[in-house]
Design a protein around this motif. Structure first.
Motif, PDB file in Angstrom:
ATOM      1  N   PHE A 190       0.837  -1.201   0.000  1.00 32.85           N
ATOM      2  CA  PHE A 190       0.000   0.000   0.000  1.00 32.85           C
ATOM      3  C   PHE A 190       0.873   1.253   0.000  1.00 32.85           C
ATOM      4  O   PHE A 190       0.635   2.191  -0.771  1.00 32.85           O
ATOM      5  N   LEU A 191       1.917   1.265   0.842  1.00 40.43           N
ATOM      6  CA  LEU A 191       2.836   2.408   0.897  1.00 40.43           C
ATOM      7  C   LEU A 191       3.564   2.581  -0.433  1.00 40.43           C
ATOM      8  O   LEU A 191       3.761   3.713  -0.900  1.00 40.43           O
ATOM      9  N   ASP A 192       3.981   1.468  -1.043  1.00 39.05           N
ATOM     10  CA  ASP A 192       4.666   1.532  -2.333  1.00 39.05           C
ATOM     11  C   ASP A 192       3.822   2.276  -3.365  1.00 39.05           C
ATOM     12  O   ASP A 192       4.313   3.162  -4.069  1.00 39.05           O
ATOM     13  N   VAL A 193       2.551   1.890  -3.465  1.00 37.32           N
ATOM     14  CA  VAL A 193       1.660   2.484  -4.468  1.00 37.32           C
ATOM     15  C   VAL A 193       1.418   3.959  -4.178  1.00 37.32           C
ATOM     16  O   VAL A 193       1.526   4.810  -5.076  1.00 37.32           O
ATOM     17  N   VAL A 194       1.115   4.282  -2.919  1.00 37.63           N
ATOM     18  CA  VAL A 194       0.818   5.672  -2.551  1.00 37.63           C
ATOM     19  C   VAL A 194       2.042   6.566  -2.763  1.00 37.63           C
ATOM     20  O   VAL A 194       1.943   7.646  -3.370  1.00 37.63           O
ATOM     21  N   ILE A 195       3.200   6.117  -2.292  1.00 37.11           N
ATOM     22  CA  ILE A 195       4.410   6.940  -2.394  1.00 37.11           C
ATOM     23  C   ILE A 195       4.865   7.061  -3.842  1.00 37.11           C
ATOM     24  O   ILE A 195       5.226   8.151  -4.311  1.00 37.11           O
ATOM     25  N   ALA A 196       4.845   5.946  -4.601  1.00 38.24           N
ATOM     26  CA  ALA A 196       5.276   5.981  -6.002  1.00 38.24           C
ATOM     27  C   ALA A 196       4.379   6.895  -6.827  1.00 38.24           C
ATOM     28  O   ALA A 196       4.870   7.708  -7.630  1.00 38.24           O
ATOM     29  N   LEU A 197       3.074   6.790  -6.641  1.00 41.39           N
ATOM     30  CA  LEU A 197       2.141   7.635  -7.382  1.00 41.39           C
ATOM     31  C   LEU A 197       2.322   9.102  -7.009  1.00 41.39           C
ATOM     32  O   LEU A 197       2.323   9.982  -7.887  1.00 41.39           O
ATOM     33  N   SER A 198       2.517   9.369  -5.726  1.00 45.67           N
ATOM     34  CA  SER A 198       2.731  10.748  -5.263  1.00 45.67           C
ATOM     35  C   SER A 198       4.010  11.327  -5.855  1.00 45.67           C
ATOM     36  O   SER A 198       4.041  12.493  -6.282  1.00 45.67           O
ATOM     37  N   LEU A 199       5.074  10.518  -5.906  1.00 44.03           N
ATOM     38  CA  LEU A 199       6.350  10.996  -6.448  1.00 44.03           C
ATOM     39  C   LEU A 199       6.257  11.249  -7.947  1.00 44.03           C
ATOM     40  O   LEU A 199       6.839  12.215  -8.459  1.00 44.03           O
ATOM     41  N   ILE A 200       5.531  10.393  -8.667  1.00 44.12           N
ATOM     42  CA  ILE A 200       5.369  10.596 -10.110  1.00 44.12           C
ATOM     43  C   ILE A 200       4.653  11.919 -10.383  1.00 44.12           C
ATOM     44  O   ILE A 200       5.038  12.679 -11.283  1.00 44.12           O
ATOM     45  N   ILE A 201       3.615  12.208  -9.600  1.00 45.92           N
ATOM     46  CA  ILE A 201       2.878  13.466  -9.764  1.00 45.92           C
ATOM     47  C   ILE A 201       3.748  14.658  -9.368  1.00 45.92           C
ATOM     48  O   ILE A 201       3.833  15.658 -10.091  1.00 45.92           O
ATOM     49  N   LEU A 202       4.415  14.533  -8.226  1.00 46.37           N
ATOM     50  CA  LEU A 202       5.245  15.626  -7.714  1.00 46.37           C
ATOM     51  C   LEU A 202       6.441  15.908  -8.625  1.00 46.37           C
ATOM     52  O   LEU A 202       6.806  17.070  -8.848  1.00 46.37           O
ATOM     53  N   LEU A 203       7.024  14.847  -9.156  1.00 51.09           N
ATOM     54  CA  LEU A 203       8.240  14.993  -9.960  1.00 51.09           C
ATOM     55  C   LEU A 203       7.956  15.033 -11.467  1.00 51.09           C
ATOM     56  O   LEU A 203       8.892  14.946 -12.264  1.00 51.09           O
ATOM     57  N   ALA A 204       6.694  15.178 -11.838  1.00 50.82           N
ATOM     58  CA  ALA A 204       6.330  15.218 -13.265  1.00 50.82           C
ATOM     59  C   ALA A 204       7.150  16.237 -14.061  1.00 50.82           C
ATOM     60  O   ALA A 204       7.641  15.918 -15.151  1.00 50.82           O
ATOM     61  N   PRO A 205       7.340  17.480 -13.547  1.00 54.64           N
ATOM     62  CA  PRO A 205       8.174  18.442 -14.295  1.00 54.64           C
ATOM     63  C   PRO A 205       9.609  17.948 -14.483  1.00 54.64           C
ATOM     64  O   PRO A 205      10.195  18.132 -15.558  1.00 54.64           O
ATOM     65  N   VAL A 206      10.155  17.311 -13.459  1.00 56.59           N
ATOM     66  CA  VAL A 206      11.525  16.782 -13.552  1.00 56.59           C
ATOM     67  C   VAL A 206      11.588  15.652 -14.581  1.00 56.59           C
ATOM     68  O   VAL A 206      12.525  15.579 -15.383  1.00 56.59           O
ATOM     69  N   LEU A 207      10.595  14.774 -14.557  1.00 58.81           N
ATOM     70  CA  LEU A 207      10.539  13.672 -15.512  1.00 58.81           C
ATOM     71  C   LEU A 207      10.457  14.190 -16.948  1.00 58.81           C
ATOM     72  O   LEU A 207      11.152  13.688 -17.843  1.00 58.81           O
ATOM     73  N   ILE A 208       9.621  15.195 -17.166  1.00 58.01           N
ATOM     74  CA  ILE A 208       9.436  15.749 -18.509  1.00 58.01           C
ATOM     75  C   ILE A 208      10.706  16.437 -19.008  1.00 58.01           C
ATOM     76  O   ILE A 208      11.158  16.213 -20.139  1.00 58.01           O
ATOM     77  N   VAL A 209      11.307  17.276 -18.156  1.00 59.73           N
ATOM     78  CA  VAL A 209      12.529  17.990 -18.542  1.00 59.73           C
ATOM     79  C   VAL A 209      13.671  17.009 -18.801  1.00 59.73           C
ATOM     80  O   VAL A 209      14.416  17.142 -19.783  1.00 59.73           O
ATOM     81  N   THR A 210      13.806  15.999 -17.947  1.00 57.20           N
ATOM     82  CA  THR A 210      14.855  14.993 -18.127  1.00 57.20           C
ATOM     83  C   THR A 210      14.663  14.247 -19.439  1.00 57.20           C
ATOM     84  O   THR A 210      15.623  14.022 -20.191  1.00 57.20           O
ATOM     85  N   ALA A 211      13.420  13.873 -19.744  1.00 54.41           N
ATOM     86  CA  ALA A 211      13.122  13.159 -20.986  1.00 54.41           C
ATOM     87  C   ALA A 211      13.468  14.019 -22.208  1.00 54.41           C
ATOM     88  O   ALA A 211      14.055  13.523 -23.182  1.00 54.41           O
ATOM     89  N   LEU A 212      13.125  15.289 -22.158  1.00 56.36           N
ATOM     90  CA  LEU A 212      13.428  16.193 -23.270  1.00 56.36           C
ATOM     91  C   LEU A 212      14.933  16.357 -23.461  1.00 56.36           C
ATOM     92  O   LEU A 212      15.430  16.378 -24.597  1.00 56.36           O
ATOM     93  N   CYS A 213      15.669  16.472 -22.358  1.00 60.45           N
ATOM     94  CA  CYS A 213      17.131  16.616 -22.432  1.00 60.45           C
ATOM     95  C   CYS A 213      17.777  15.366 -23.028  1.00 60.45           C
ATOM     96  O   CYS A 213      18.717  15.459 -23.824  1.00 60.45           O
ATOM     97  N   ILE A 214      17.262  14.203 -22.660  1.00 57.69           N
ATOM     98  CA  ILE A 214      17.787  12.957 -23.212  1.00 57.69           C
ATOM     99  C   ILE A 214      17.517  12.897 -24.710  1.00 57.69           C
ATOM    100  O   ILE A 214      18.385  12.493 -25.498  1.00 57.69           O
TER     101      ILE A 214
END
Length: 203
Positions: A10-34
């Protein structure tokens, strides 16, 4: 222990989903840079052993160029790893797509790192126990030296975790992982851009 296993998922799902939402800008910028610096594909996908050694596709951000010799064999990691890719690894940003693996249930936030499928036949009975739990993004070995550890030490830390994991231990690993990422300790083994290859145990 069984109760914590369900709570842990339960913690895995909640924390992973929260981090994906919170870090969405970082994920997008990193993907574009790659995409700009390394081209396509943006993600590195490789089959790794999961719980009980079952194979799954693990996702990471790509950090290396696709370069081959005249025979079509991929060049060594140190020749394909760029400065940009090394920066992604040193900050652990390349590991962020593994949050998707956590949501799918292939991985946990915390557990032994998923290694290569080719290592499975090389483990002794003690080392095989590292697959008695889901592999993790970070783990007990990662906060005790990461890639600076010998293979024996890594496996011993992994098995210790399998035998002793608890909410308290997991919280400690999370805190120590933050410290390790900030200090960038143990990103690569001495003489290697990542880590040495496991060649099996001496008879």
């Amino acid at each position: 222990m069984k109760v914590y296993c369900f709570f842990r998922r339960f913690l895995d799902v909640v924390i992973a989903l929260s981090l994906i939402i919170l870090l969405a800008p970082v994920l997008i910028v990193t993907a574009l840079c790659i995409r700009v610096k390394l081209g396509s594909p943006i993600l590195f996908c490789q089959v790794r052993p999961g719980f009980k050694g079952a194979p799954f596709k693990m996702y990471k951000f790509r950090t290396m160029l696709d370069q081959f010799d005249d025979a079509g064999v991929a060049l060594s990691d140190d020749r394909r790893l760029t400065k940009f890719g090394a920066a992604l690894r040193s900050t652990s940003l390349d590991e962020l797509p593994e949050l998707y693996n956590v949501l799918k249930g292939d991985m946990s936030l915390i557990g032994p790192r998923p290694l290569l499928m080719e290592y499975l036949p090389l483990y002794n009975e003690h080392q095989k126990r590292r697959h008695d739990v889901r592999p993790g993004i970070t783990g007990w070995a990662q906060v005790h030296g990461r890639n600076n550890l010998s293979w024996d030490d890594k496996f011993n830390y992994d098995v210790w975790y399998v035998e002793n994991y608890s909410f308290k231990v997991d919280m400690k690993i999370i805190l120590l992982s933050v410290k390790a990422v900030l200090s960038r300790e143990g990103v690569s083994a001495e003489g290697h851009v990542t880590t040495s290859k496991f060649m099996g145990n001496e008879k």
